[in-house]
Design a protein around this motif. Structure first.
Motif, PDB file in Angstrom:
ATOM      1  N   LYS A  58       0.834  -1.204   0.000  1.00  0.00           N
ATOM      2  CA  LYS A  58       0.000   0.000   0.000  1.00  0.00           C
ATOM      3  C   LYS A  58       0.863   1.246   0.000  1.00  0.00           C
ATOM      4  O   LYS A  58       0.578   2.209  -0.708  1.00  0.00           O
ATOM      5  CB  LYS A  58      -0.926   0.004   1.218  1.00  0.00           C
ATOM      6  CG  LYS A  58      -2.080  -0.946   1.104  1.00  0.00           C
ATOM      7  CD  LYS A  58      -2.977  -0.847   2.316  1.00  0.00           C
ATOM      8  CE  LYS A  58      -4.158  -1.777   2.206  1.00  0.00           C
ATOM      9  NZ  LYS A  58      -5.011  -1.689   3.387  1.00  0.00           N
ATOM     10  N   ARG A  59       1.945   1.246   0.799  1.00  0.00           N
ATOM     11  CA  ARG A  59       2.843   2.396   0.839  1.00  0.00           C
ATOM     12  C   ARG A  59       3.511   2.606  -0.506  1.00  0.00           C
ATOM     13  O   ARG A  59       3.660   3.735  -0.966  1.00  0.00           O
ATOM     14  CB  ARG A  59       3.896   2.201   1.924  1.00  0.00           C
ATOM     15  CG  ARG A  59       3.362   2.362   3.318  1.00  0.00           C
ATOM     16  CD  ARG A  59       4.453   2.217   4.329  1.00  0.00           C
ATOM     17  NE  ARG A  59       3.928   2.325   5.681  1.00  0.00           N
ATOM     18  CZ  ARG A  59       4.607   2.031   6.771  1.00  0.00           C
ATOM     19  NH1 ARG A  59       5.857   1.637   6.669  1.00  0.00           N
ATOM     20  NH2 ARG A  59       4.050   2.150   7.957  1.00  0.00           N
ATOM     21  N   ALA A 112       0.969   4.005  -2.884  1.00  0.00           N
ATOM     22  CA  ALA A 112       0.699   5.407  -2.544  1.00  0.00           C
ATOM     23  C   ALA A 112       1.854   6.299  -2.989  1.00  0.00           C
ATOM     24  O   ALA A 112       1.646   7.399  -3.518  1.00  0.00           O
ATOM     25  CB  ALA A 112       0.457   5.540  -1.043  1.00  0.00           C
ATOM     26  N   LEU A 162       1.761   6.600  -6.782  1.00  0.00           N
ATOM     27  CA  LEU A 162       0.638   7.432  -7.174  1.00  0.00           C
ATOM     28  C   LEU A 162       0.960   8.898  -6.907  1.00  0.00           C
ATOM     29  O   LEU A 162       0.679   9.770  -7.726  1.00  0.00           O
ATOM     30  CB  LEU A 162      -0.624   7.009  -6.413  1.00  0.00           C
ATOM     31  CG  LEU A 162      -1.919   7.709  -6.801  1.00  0.00           C
ATOM     32  CD1 LEU A 162      -2.224   7.472  -8.269  1.00  0.00           C
ATOM     33  CD2 LEU A 162      -3.060   7.214  -5.955  1.00  0.00           C
ATOM     34  N   GLY A 163       1.575   9.179  -5.759  1.00  0.00           N
ATOM     35  CA  GLY A 163       1.966  10.547  -5.436  1.00  0.00           C
ATOM     36  C   GLY A 163       2.991  11.071  -6.424  1.00  0.00           C
ATOM     37  O   GLY A 163       2.925  12.224  -6.865  1.00  0.00           O
ATOM     38  N   PRO A 166     -10.508   7.105  -7.070  1.00  0.00           N
ATOM     39  CA  PRO A 166     -10.545   6.286  -5.854  1.00  0.00           C
ATOM     40  C   PRO A 166     -11.885   5.554  -5.741  1.00  0.00           C
ATOM     41  O   PRO A 166     -12.933   6.123  -5.959  1.00  0.00           O
ATOM     42  CB  PRO A 166     -10.382   7.298  -4.723  1.00  0.00           C
ATOM     43  CG  PRO A 166      -9.823   8.530  -5.356  1.00  0.00           C
ATOM     44  CD  PRO A 166     -10.263   8.509  -6.786  1.00  0.00           C
TER      45      PRO A 166
END
Length: 147
Positions: free
Chosen positions: A6-7, A10, A13-14, A52
């Motif tokens: 997940k990190r 994320a 994606l960032g 999302p």
């Protein structure tokens, strides 16, 4: 493992959003410098990021690369192997439980036989032949020993 994934997602994606925002905030090029800068820097192709909560649908197998298809096949094999192991485990557990049930039934049967023998012995002990016995005692002892 899931938390790390997940990190990582994320972070990627960032990074993708940051590069997209940076590409939008650059000043528009003038007509004179446009060809020169266009030749020097080619913006990287940004994959479309889903909204999302939107469901991600994998592309059809024909569009997937060989590496992705190999990973999918490997994962399916792992799932099949895990399902087979779970079925074996369930069969072993069922066999063990059946064996325990049979053992408990056998023990109950043996206990019942022991109790019956004890009751029979106690019943027979109630009749002991003596030198002097009444007719009722003799009849009762005959009935006990006849059975």
């Amino acid at each position: 493992m899931l938390k790390q994934e997940k990190r990582l997602i994320a972070g990627l994606l960032g990074l993708a959003l940051a590069t997209a925002a940076a590409a939008q905030t650059t000043a528009p090029a003038t007509a004179a410098t446009a060809p020169a800068t266009a030749a020097k820097t080619v913006p990287p192709a940004q994959p479309a990021t889903p909204a999302p909560g939107a469901k991600i649908v994998p592309p059809p197998p024909a569009e997937q690369s060989g590496d992705v298809a190999a990973r999918i096949k490997e994962n399916e094999e792992k799932l099949a192997k895990a399902a087979a192991e779970e079925a074996k485990r369930a069969a072993v557990i069922k066999a063990y439980e059946d064996e325990q049930d049979a053992r408990l039934k056998q023990l109950a049967r043996e206990k019942e036989e022991r109790d019956a023998r004890r009751a029979r012995a106690a019943y027979e002990a109630g009749c002991q032949f003596k030198s002097v016995m009444s007719d009722d005692d003799i009849a009762r002892c005959k009935a006990i020993h006849r059975n």
